[in-house]
Design a protein around this motif. Structure first.
Motif, mmCIF file in Angstrom:
data_model
loop_
_atom_site.group_PDB
_atom_site.id
_atom_site.type_symbol
_atom_site.label_atom_id
_atom_site.label_comp_id
_atom_site.label_asym_id
_atom_site.label_seq_id
_atom_site.Cartn_x
_atom_site.Cartn_y
_atom_site.Cartn_z
ATOM 1 N N PRO A 72 35.285 32.912 45.508
ATOM 2 C CA PRO A 72 36.544 33.477 46.010
ATOM 3 C C PRO A 72 36.740 34.919 45.561
ATOM 4 C CG PRO A 72 36.911 31.309 45.060
ATOM 5 C CD PRO A 72 35.489 31.683 44.760
ATOM 6 N N LEU A 73 36.383 35.232 44.304
ATOM 7 C CA LEU A 73 36.556 36.595 43.812
ATOM 8 C C LEU A 73 35.735 37.564 44.636
ATOM 9 C CD1 LEU A 73 36.528 36.389 39.931
ATOM 10 C CD2 LEU A 73 38.322 37.282 41.376
ATOM 11 N N MET A 74 34.470 37.160 44.906
ATOM 12 C CA MET A 74 33.601 38.063 45.644
ATOM 13 C C MET A 74 34.097 38.236 47.067
ATOM 14 S SD MET A 74 29.843 37.131 44.262
ATOM 15 C CE MET A 74 29.138 38.477 45.164
ATOM 16 N N LEU B 207 45.417 40.936 35.960
ATOM 17 C CA LEU B 207 44.995 39.667 35.359
ATOM 18 C C LEU B 207 46.027 39.221 34.323
ATOM 19 C CD1 LEU B 207 41.172 40.374 34.845
ATOM 20 C CD2 LEU B 207 42.169 38.710 36.427
ATOM 21 N N ARG B 208 46.570 40.187 33.583
ATOM 22 C CA ARG B 208 47.577 39.839 32.573
ATOM 23 C C ARG B 208 48.872 39.356 33.213
ATOM 24 N NH1 ARG B 208 45.286 40.482 28.302
ATOM 25 N NH2 ARG B 208 44.107 42.330 27.667
ATOM 26 N N LEU B 209 49.212 39.953 34.371
ATOM 27 C CA LEU B 209 50.432 39.477 35.035
ATOM 28 C C LEU B 209 50.235 38.027 35.487
ATOM 29 C CD1 LEU B 209 53.298 39.911 35.993
ATOM 30 C CD2 LEU B 209 52.393 40.703 38.174
ATOM 31 N N VAL B 210 49.040 37.716 35.992
ATOM 32 C CA VAL B 210 48.753 36.338 36.409
ATOM 33 C C VAL B 210 48.908 35.407 35.206
ATOM 34 C CG1 VAL B 210 46.971 34.770 37.251
ATOM 35 C CG2 VAL B 210 47.244 37.007 38.301
ATOM 36 N N GLU B 211 48.377 35.865 34.071
ATOM 37 C CA GLU B 211 48.451 35.098 32.833
ATOM 38 C C GLU B 211 49.912 34.796 32.444
ATOM 39 O OE1 GLU B 211 45.039 36.526 30.034
ATOM 40 O OE2 GLU B 211 46.920 37.362 29.363
ATOM 41 N N HIS B 212 50.784 35.782 32.678
ATOM 42 C CA HIS B 212 52.173 35.670 32.219
ATOM 43 C C HIS B 212 53.162 35.449 33.354
ATOM 44 C CE1 HIS B 212 51.395 36.529 28.023
ATOM 45 N NE2 HIS B 212 50.512 37.418 28.425
ATOM 46 N N LEU B 213 52.640 35.133 34.529
ATOM 47 C CA LEU B 213 53.511 35.000 35.697
ATOM 48 C C LEU B 213 54.645 34.004 35.448
ATOM 49 C CD1 LEU B 213 53.691 36.178 38.515
ATOM 50 C CD2 LEU B 213 52.250 34.318 39.353
ATOM 51 N N ILE C 260 43.632 34.418 41.754
ATOM 52 C CA ILE C 260 42.700 33.291 41.720
ATOM 53 C C ILE C 260 42.478 32.801 40.289
ATOM 54 C CG2 ILE C 260 40.283 32.645 42.206
ATOM 55 C CD1 ILE C 260 40.416 34.618 44.561
ATOM 56 N N THR C 261 42.669 33.687 39.311
ATOM 57 C CA THR C 261 42.420 33.292 37.916
ATOM 58 C C THR C 261 43.603 32.524 37.314
ATOM 59 O OG1 THR C 261 43.349 35.323 36.988
ATOM 60 C CG2 THR C 261 41.011 35.354 37.580
ATOM 61 N N ARG C 262 44.630 32.294 38.114
ATOM 62 C CA ARG C 262 45.807 31.608 37.578
ATOM 63 C C ARG C 262 45.447 30.179 37.191
ATOM 64 N NH1 ARG C 262 51.384 30.284 40.697
ATOM 65 N NH2 ARG C 262 52.727 29.990 38.881
#
Lengths: 262, 157
Positions: free
Chosen positions: A44-46, A126-132, B34-36
């Protein structure tokens, strides 16, 4: 990971690009669940990085026509965060479209290279996803993002300072160095940009952030540059005055041209 | 003030030509979702020998001895697992030595922001060694002894 499938929208797993297992370097260890992990994470990332159409973002045509993206109100921003939390892919895209330009401007304004800025922007998201889910003030997500980005940029600057050669600080490229002003057909634009590149770092950082599209709120500028809201206006005014002085000085380096000089 | 706005508009127009945000940067921002991980606990970074923040720094004795060795020490805690990492080496050939205390000996991976996922083999004491790691954002994902999923925050290796 059911939610991730929602984010992928109509794209089914069957259509994901195949990953060449031999591509990984020999130093990587074999992994039992490699295929499964690839399917879930790498593919998915790619696929996303390969460029899924971005409907939400203003097209390049809009941009060159001078159309600016609309700023969102705090309430609208807070709403986007709530929707993204609930798994709404479109809301997440709107958030990234709204703030990626600002984060880019901040990194470039802090004189990070293209690569380092791109990495810092990615890390910030990525950090926002972590702390969403534990963001205390969803309406202030813009300030949260620029504060995080600023920290990432300072980290990148310290890393490059550590690996720098004996030439030391001179190695840090000025923000204008890799910008080809041949791109600027208009001589006045080229002169303005050269003058900008010669401004003191603090002014460059502030003006770069203020130039970002869509324009940031003063609260976001304050968080991005770690400066009080009250001093943004006066500093902006002073920096633009310096810019105009510099354009004038470059046009007439020895004062007004005298007759007979060639 | 009008002149200021006009100058800023000109600069905004110029910067759009000379330093636009690359499309890959927008794409990576979108892909970040996607990394969520909805069911994993986020461990906290409790110490980092290269941190700017005083509260994250190791005590002076440890810092002094590590700076000369050019080794970075990182500690994470959360979800019942303590993680100690030592990162050394050059940018694209990093060696990561670590120990997970209180972790299950399965499902431990090192995930990198470029999409690479490395399986991490833990020994009976929860220790591991990985070589040839590329620098960049990465995180460890693992399970506690009771089976709960835990993840470290993204750190720049």
């Amino acid at each position: 990971m059911a939610d991730d499938d929602d984010y992928l929208g109509p794209v089914t797993v069957d259509r994901l690009p195949l990953i060449d297992e031999n591509e990984s370097s020999g130093t990587r260890q074999p992994m039992k669940s490699r295929v499964e992990l690839h399917r879930r994470t790498v593919a998915p990332l790619m696929m996303w990085c390969a460029g899924v159409p971005r409907q939400g973002r203003a097209s390049d045509a809009d941009r060159t026509n001078g159309t600016q993206m609309d700023s969102l109100s705090d309430a609208e921003t807070g709403e986007l965060v709530s929707r993204a939390r609930a798994g709404d892919a479109e809301a997440w895209e709107k958030l990234t479209d709204r703030y990626t330009g600002l984060l880019w401007s901040l990194g470039r304004g802090m004189r990070l290279s293209h690569t380092d800025t791109a990495d810092a922007v990615q890390t910030t998201w990525l950090r926002l996803v972590e702390h969403l889910d534990d963001l205390r003030n969803p309406e202030g997500v813009g300030s949260w993002l620029v504060t995080t980005m600023r920290r990432e940029c300072l980290g990148a600057l310290r890393r490059s300072a550590r690996t720098m050669t004996a030439d030391g600080l001179d190695d840090i490229p000025a923000v204008g160095d890799d910008l080809d002003d041949a791109l600027l057909r208009n001589e006045r634009d080229a002169a303005l940009w050269r003058a900008f590149a010669g401004l003191q770092p603090r002014c460059q950082a502030l003006l770069r952030v203020l130039m970002s599209d869509p324009p940031p709120t003063y609260a976001e500028v304050s968080a991005a540059l770690d400066m009080p809201v009250g001093s943004i206006g006066p500093t902006r005014q002073r920096c633009l005055a310096l810019l105009r002085d510099s354009v004038m000085a470059a046009a007439y380096p020895f004062g007004a041209p005298s007759p007979g000089s060639t | 003030m009008d002149r200021d706005n006009a100058d800023l508009d000109n600069l905004r127009r110029i910067v759009r030509d000379v330093d636009p945000v690359p499309d890959e940067v927008f794409a990576a921002a979108r892909a970040a979702i996607i990394t969520r991980e909805l069911d994993a606990e986020l461990a906290a970074l409790v110490a980092d020998s290269t941190a700017m923040e005083d509260e994250l720094r190791f005590d002076p004795v440890r810092t002094a001895s590590t700076e000369t060795a050019d080794t970075r020490l990182l500690s994470f805690d959360g979800g019942g697992v303590r993680v100690e990492l030592e990162v050394s080496g050059q940018a694209d050939q990093l060696t990561v030595v670590g120990q997970l205390l209180g972790a299950a000996d399965r499902d431990c991976v090192l995930e990198q922001a470029d999409g690479h996922v490395l399986h991490v083999e833990l020994d009976s004491l929860g220790r591991f060694l990985i070589t040839g790691v590329t620098s960049g954002p990465a995180r460890l994902r693992y399970r506690s002894e009771s089976g709960g999923r835990v993840s470290t925050p993204w750190v720049w290796l």
